[in-house]
Every structure is written in C-alpha cells, then in structure tokens.
Design a protein around this motif. Sequence first.
Motif, PDB file in Angstrom:
ATOM      1  N   ALA A 290      10.876   4.430   0.483  1.00  0.00           N
ATOM      2  CA  ALA A 290      11.061   4.105  -0.555  1.00  0.00           C
ATOM      3  C   ALA A 290       9.816   4.767  -2.007  1.00  0.00           C
ATOM      4  O   ALA A 290       8.603   4.942  -1.494  1.00  0.00           O
ATOM      5  N   ASP A 291      10.832   4.892  -3.312  1.00  0.00           N
ATOM      6  CA  ASP A 291      10.349   5.085  -4.554  1.00  0.00           C
ATOM      7  C   ASP A 291       9.481   3.757  -4.749  1.00  0.00           C
ATOM      8  O   ASP A 291       8.593   4.117  -5.371  1.00  0.00           O
ATOM      9  N   THR A 292       9.877   2.680  -5.031  1.00  0.00           N
ATOM     10  CA  THR A 292       9.318   1.442  -5.362  1.00  0.00           C
ATOM     11  C   THR A 292       9.426   0.402  -4.257  1.00  0.00           C
ATOM     12  O   THR A 292      11.128   0.623  -3.272  1.00  0.00           O
ATOM     13  N   VAL A 293       8.411  -0.845  -3.937  1.00  0.00           N
ATOM     14  CA  VAL A 293       9.168  -2.449  -3.312  1.00  0.00           C
ATOM     15  C   VAL A 293       9.362  -3.210  -4.570  1.00  0.00           C
ATOM     16  O   VAL A 293       8.314  -2.907  -5.637  1.00  0.00           O
TER      17      VAL A 293
ATOM     18  N   ILE B 220       0.655  -0.964   0.294  1.00  0.00           N
ATOM     19  CA  ILE B 220      -0.263  -0.609   0.532  1.00  0.00           C
ATOM     20  C   ILE B 220       0.636   1.338  -0.091  1.00  0.00           C
ATOM     21  O   ILE B 220       1.978   1.328   0.818  1.00  0.00           O
ATOM     22  N   ARG B 221       0.786   2.333  -0.653  1.00  0.00           N
ATOM     23  CA  ARG B 221       1.647   2.859  -0.908  1.00  0.00           C
ATOM     24  C   ARG B 221       0.514   4.383  -0.333  1.00  0.00           C
ATOM     25  O   ARG B 221      -0.265   4.898  -1.295  1.00  0.00           O
ATOM     26  N   VAL B 222       1.157   5.078   0.541  1.00  0.00           N
ATOM     27  CA  VAL B 222       0.649   6.334   1.286  1.00  0.00           C
ATOM     28  C   VAL B 222       1.232   7.618   0.557  1.00  0.00           C
ATOM     29  O   VAL B 222       2.497   7.322   1.325  1.00  0.00           O
ATOM     30  N   ALA B 223       0.234   8.256   0.189  1.00  0.00           N
ATOM     31  CA  ALA B 223       0.857   9.525  -0.075  1.00  0.00           C
ATOM     32  C   ALA B 223       0.716  10.902   0.121  1.00  0.00           C
ATOM     33  O   ALA B 223      -0.513  11.442  -0.461  1.00  0.00           O
ATOM     34  N   PRO B 224       1.038  11.244   1.484  1.00  0.00           N
ATOM     35  CA  PRO B 224      -0.023  12.333   2.051  1.00  0.00           C
ATOM     36  C   PRO B 224       0.212  14.116   1.578  1.00  0.00           C
ATOM     37  O   PRO B 224       1.007  13.729   0.372  1.00  0.00           O
ATOM     38  N   LYS B 225      -1.009  14.387   1.238  1.00  0.00           N
ATOM     39  CA  LYS B 225      -0.886  16.071   0.766  1.00  0.00           C
ATOM     40  C   LYS B 225       0.253  17.249   1.184  1.00  0.00           C
ATOM     41  O   LYS B 225       1.244  17.483  -0.003  1.00  0.00           O
TER      42      LYS B 225
ATOM     43  N   GLY C 162       3.716  16.370   2.960  1.00  0.00           N
ATOM     44  CA  GLY C 162       5.138  15.187   3.788  1.00  0.00           C
ATOM     45  C   GLY C 162       5.707  14.387   2.280  1.00  0.00           C
ATOM     46  O   GLY C 162       5.482  13.800   1.044  1.00  0.00           O
ATOM     47  N   GLN C 163       6.351  12.634   2.896  1.00  0.00           N
ATOM     48  CA  GLN C 163       6.815  12.021   1.930  1.00  0.00           C
ATOM     49  C   GLN C 163       5.902  10.544   2.080  1.00  0.00           C
ATOM     50  O   GLN C 163       5.276  10.675   2.927  1.00  0.00           O
ATOM     51  N   ALA C 164       6.039  10.591   0.827  1.00  0.00           N
ATOM     52  CA  ALA C 164       5.347   9.317   0.142  1.00  0.00           C
ATOM     53  C   ALA C 164       6.022   8.048   0.958  1.00  0.00           C
ATOM     54  O   ALA C 164       7.056   8.174   0.710  1.00  0.00           O
ATOM     55  N   TYR C 165       5.025   6.771   1.280  1.00  0.00           N
ATOM     56  CA  TYR C 165       6.060   6.029   2.401  1.00  0.00           C
ATOM     57  C   TYR C 165       4.562   4.574   1.689  1.00  0.00           C
ATOM     58  O   TYR C 165       4.044   4.637   1.254  1.00  0.00           O
ATOM     59  N   PHE C 166       5.305   3.097   1.411  1.00  0.00           N
ATOM     60  CA  PHE C 166       4.837   2.255   1.369  1.00  0.00           C
ATOM     61  C   PHE C 166       4.645   1.325   2.356  1.00  0.00           C
ATOM     62  O   PHE C 166       5.503   1.354   3.446  1.00  0.00           O
ATOM     63  N   LEU C 167       3.505   0.880   2.948  1.00  0.00           N
ATOM     64  CA  LEU C 167       3.822  -0.092   3.496  1.00  0.00           C
ATOM     65  C   LEU C 167       3.436  -2.346   3.393  1.00  0.00           C
ATOM     66  O   LEU C 167       2.579  -1.772   1.406  1.00  0.00           O
ATOM     67  N   TYR C 168       4.345  -2.232   3.544  1.00  0.00           N
ATOM     68  CA  TYR C 168       4.959  -3.662   2.376  1.00  0.00           C
ATOM     69  C   TYR C 168       4.785  -4.855   3.189  1.00  0.00           C
ATOM     70  O   TYR C 168       5.296  -4.763   4.570  1.00  0.00           O
ATOM     71  N   ASP C 169       3.842  -6.122   2.664  1.00  0.00           N
ATOM     72  CA  ASP C 169       4.137  -7.762   3.137  1.00  0.00           C
ATOM     73  C   ASP C 169       4.724  -8.347   2.472  1.00  0.00           C
ATOM     74  O   ASP C 169       4.645  -8.642   1.519  1.00  0.00           O
TER      75      ASP C 169
END
Length: 105
Positions: free
Chosen positions: A93-96, A67-72, A74-81
């Motif tokens: 990170a930019d990608t996973v 799940i990529r979360v991009a706040p309006k 702040g910095q975007a981030y991933f939640l990664y399983d």
Amino acid sequence: MPKTTLHTRLQALRHPLPGALLATLLVATALTSTALAQNTPTPQVTTHSDAQQTVSEYRLNGKLYAIRVAPKSGQAYFLYDADGDGNYQRRDADTVPVPAWVQRE
C-alpha cells in the motif's frame, strides 16, 4: 394573495441571510477540518538508505508500528504491526494507518 414580480424575487435572492449562512458554513467546515487534522497523530519517521533499498521506520510515542521498504528496483511495501504483538505483516500500500495501540501512552 399578492402577485410576485420578478423584481420581488430578485430582491429575495439578494437578501444577506443566504450569504451569511454560506459564510458561516464555510467557516465551520474549515474549523472542523483543522480540528480533525490536529487530532491526527504525526509519527516520527527515521530513514536509512543503502545501495539496495531505503528503509523508513514509523514510530509514535516511541513505539515502532510500521517499516516502509523501498527497493531500488521494485515496488515499495510496508511491514505493519496492527495490534502491537510484534508480528509484522506485509502490506502492499502507499500508506498505513496509525494503529490505536501506539496512540495510548
């Protein structure tokens, strides 16, 4: 031993074999790159936005793995399983990568 002249050396450089070899290598490289690109799985991405953030869900074979979360602001981030256990870790990170567990059907 025969003397090599400049003319003889230039003729050797113009021989069609080096050009043909180069062309063959270029075609082989292009085919390999295409094959690798075709073997890379492409996830299905579903995106939802609201006033605070944009959330993108990454699925492959119906399995949610990131799940990529991009706040309006702040910095975007991933939640990664990474291993399919349902525990999502934050990754700044930019990608996973697509994990192996979602590639198995």
